[in-house]
Design a protein around this motif. Structure first.
Motif, PDB file in Angstrom:
ATOM      1  N   ILE A  85       0.859  -1.179   0.000  1.00 46.66           N
ATOM      2  CA  ILE A  85       0.000   0.000   0.000  1.00 46.66           C
ATOM      3  C   ILE A  85       0.899   1.233   0.000  1.00 46.66           C
ATOM      4  O   ILE A  85       1.757   1.388   0.861  1.00 46.66           O
ATOM      5  N   LEU A  86       0.687   2.086  -0.996  1.00 49.04           N
ATOM      6  CA  LEU A  86       1.552   3.239  -1.215  1.00 49.04           C
ATOM      7  C   LEU A  86       0.856   4.528  -0.783  1.00 49.04           C
ATOM      8  O   LEU A  86      -0.341   4.706  -1.028  1.00 49.04           O
TER       9      LEU A  86
ATOM     10  N   LEU B 178       6.027   3.327  -0.047  1.00 50.73           N
ATOM     11  CA  LEU B 178       5.420   2.145   0.570  1.00 50.73           C
ATOM     12  C   LEU B 178       5.201   2.356   2.073  1.00 50.73           C
ATOM     13  O   LEU B 178       6.106   2.778   2.790  1.00 50.73           O
ATOM     14  N   ILE B 179       4.003   2.058   2.534  1.00 51.01           N
ATOM     15  CA  ILE B 179       3.710   2.014   3.973  1.00 51.01           C
ATOM     16  C   ILE B 179       4.118   0.629   4.458  1.00 51.01           C
ATOM     17  O   ILE B 179       3.528  -0.370   4.053  1.00 51.01           O
TER      18      ILE B 179
ATOM     19  N   GLU C 201      -4.056   6.798   8.473  1.00 53.52           N
ATOM     20  CA  GLU C 201      -3.215   7.190   7.346  1.00 53.52           C
ATOM     21  C   GLU C 201      -3.332   6.175   6.211  1.00 53.52           C
ATOM     22  O   GLU C 201      -3.394   6.534   5.030  1.00 53.52           O
ATOM     23  N   LEU C 202      -3.386   4.897   6.574  1.00 49.63           N
ATOM     24  CA  LEU C 202      -3.528   3.828   5.593  1.00 49.63           C
ATOM     25  C   LEU C 202      -4.823   3.986   4.797  1.00 49.63           C
ATOM     26  O   LEU C 202      -4.832   3.896   3.568  1.00 49.63           O
TER      27      LEU C 202
ATOM     28  N   ASP D  74       0.517  -0.447  12.990  1.00 44.24           N
ATOM     29  CA  ASP D  74       0.164  -1.110  14.248  1.00 44.24           C
ATOM     30  C   ASP D  74      -0.447  -0.159  15.270  1.00 44.24           C
ATOM     31  O   ASP D  74      -0.597  -0.522  16.439  1.00 44.24           O
ATOM     32  N   THR D  75      -0.824   1.052  14.851  1.00 42.38           N
ATOM     33  CA  THR D  75      -1.526   1.981  15.744  1.00 42.38           C
ATOM     34  C   THR D  75      -2.755   2.530  15.017  1.00 42.38           C
ATOM     35  O   THR D  75      -2.785   2.553  13.767  1.00 42.38           O
ATOM     36  N   PRO D  76      -3.756   2.996  15.756  1.00 42.79           N
ATOM     37  CA  PRO D  76      -4.937   3.589  15.108  1.00 42.79           C
ATOM     38  C   PRO D  76      -4.583   4.783  14.224  1.00 42.79           C
ATOM     39  O   PRO D  76      -5.208   4.980  13.175  1.00 42.79           O
TER      40      PRO D  76
END
Length: 304
Positions: A213-214, A223-224, A235-236, A228-230
């Motif tokens: 996922i970019l 690239l992300i 952002e994702l 592991d955080t909300p």
């Protein structure tokens, strides 16, 4: 350890590397294992086939139709003719070919559609909500379903006996008249893989035609790598566009239903599954969803 591998159906995806990796995972080839691995893996392979469905429709003189849901997700509208092609291409041609490739690598692969043993089961949706010209509408005549149940016992039995299930849509769609009638209907292949991974408590590897996922879909260097955080999850979701939005939705469903990790990675590497498990691609963890209400809209089915 259980690994659920979804091989994307895009034209640019070459399944060859993934097939070799599945053979090594099942055999437990220690020399090829990801760091820290030991012994063999239980592997379930799933696949889509959007490109081949579209090509077949076009050869028959029919234009594939995609629609946008109110939540902005793009998916296939599956009318009766499209459903006929869908049944021929996915559980017929593509599943059979993939099973043959795996068997050629020494894997005892067994091809299944979601209809077999009601492996993928839920109510049929004959009408879907769409947005056309900025207006919300109801489109009727759709052949899609809302996946609610995975027959984990069937998968567990096959895995226990040394078989590698290879699963494709369609799913077993229950008609609304409560008489037990089942109709094969379209369901999203990413979300099907997610449901299987959640039910089995495994790692889900979504192989596609991009490295993960970019942040910028036109720049592979954005690239992300880990979520592991909300805050990172928000952002994702902002970064995911088009069909990648459906993969993020599938990843969320997998993590919420029991998957230990979801990896979105490049299918076209020499060893794409091992490379992903060693850290390549985008890695998503359950901790990123802590505090989330999990209230996502069901956008129906569209294989990929």
């Amino acid at each position: 350890m259980t690994v659920v591998v979804k091989i994307g159906g895009a034209r640019a995806v070459d399944p060859g590397g993934a097939v070799g990796d599945v053979a090594s995972l099942v055999a437990g080839a220690e020399s090829d294992e990801p760091e820290g691995g030991a012994g063999s893996y239980d592997v379930v392979v799933t696949h889509g086939g959007s490109t081949k469905v579209d090509e077949t429709l076009e050869r028959l003189g029919t234009d594939p139709e995609y629609v946008e849901t109110p939540s902005g997700v793009v998916g296939r509208f599956t009318d009766e003719e499209t459903m006929d092609v869908f049944e021929m291409v996915l559980p017929g041609l593509l599943n059979t070919d993939l099973v043959a490739q795996l068997q050629s690598e020494g894997v005892d692969a067994v091809g299944l559609s979601g209809v077999d043993g009601k492996l993928l089961h839920g109510p049929r949706k004959s009408a879907v909500r769409v947005v056309e010209d900025g207006k919300r509408k109801i489109r009727r005549g759709d052949h899609s379903g809302s996946l609610k149940e995975v027959n984990a016992d069937l998968l567990a039995s096959l895995l226990k006996d040394g078989y590698t299930p290879v699963v494709s849509p369609p799913m077993a769609g229950a008609e609304g008249d409560d008489d037990g009638t089942i109709t094969p209907v379209n369901t999203d292949a990413d979300r099907s893989a997610a449901a299987i991974a959640g039910e089995l408590g495994g790692t889900l590897v979504l192989l596609t035609d991009v490295p993960g996922i970019l942040r910028d879909p036109d720049d592979r260097d954005t690239l992300i790598r880990e979520v592991d955080t909300p805050e990172e999850w928000a952002e994702l979701e902002d970064a995911a566009e088009g069909f990648m939005g459906r993969k993020v939705m599938a990843a969320k469903e997998a993590l919420e239903s029991g998957a230990s990790e979801v990896i979105v990675a490049d299918a076209n590497l020499e060893a794409p599954i091992y490379t992903a498990m060693e850290g390549d691609g985008t890695h998503l963890f359950p901790s990123a969803l802590e505090g989330d209400d999990g209230d996502d809209e069901d956008d129906g089915g569209a294989e990929e």
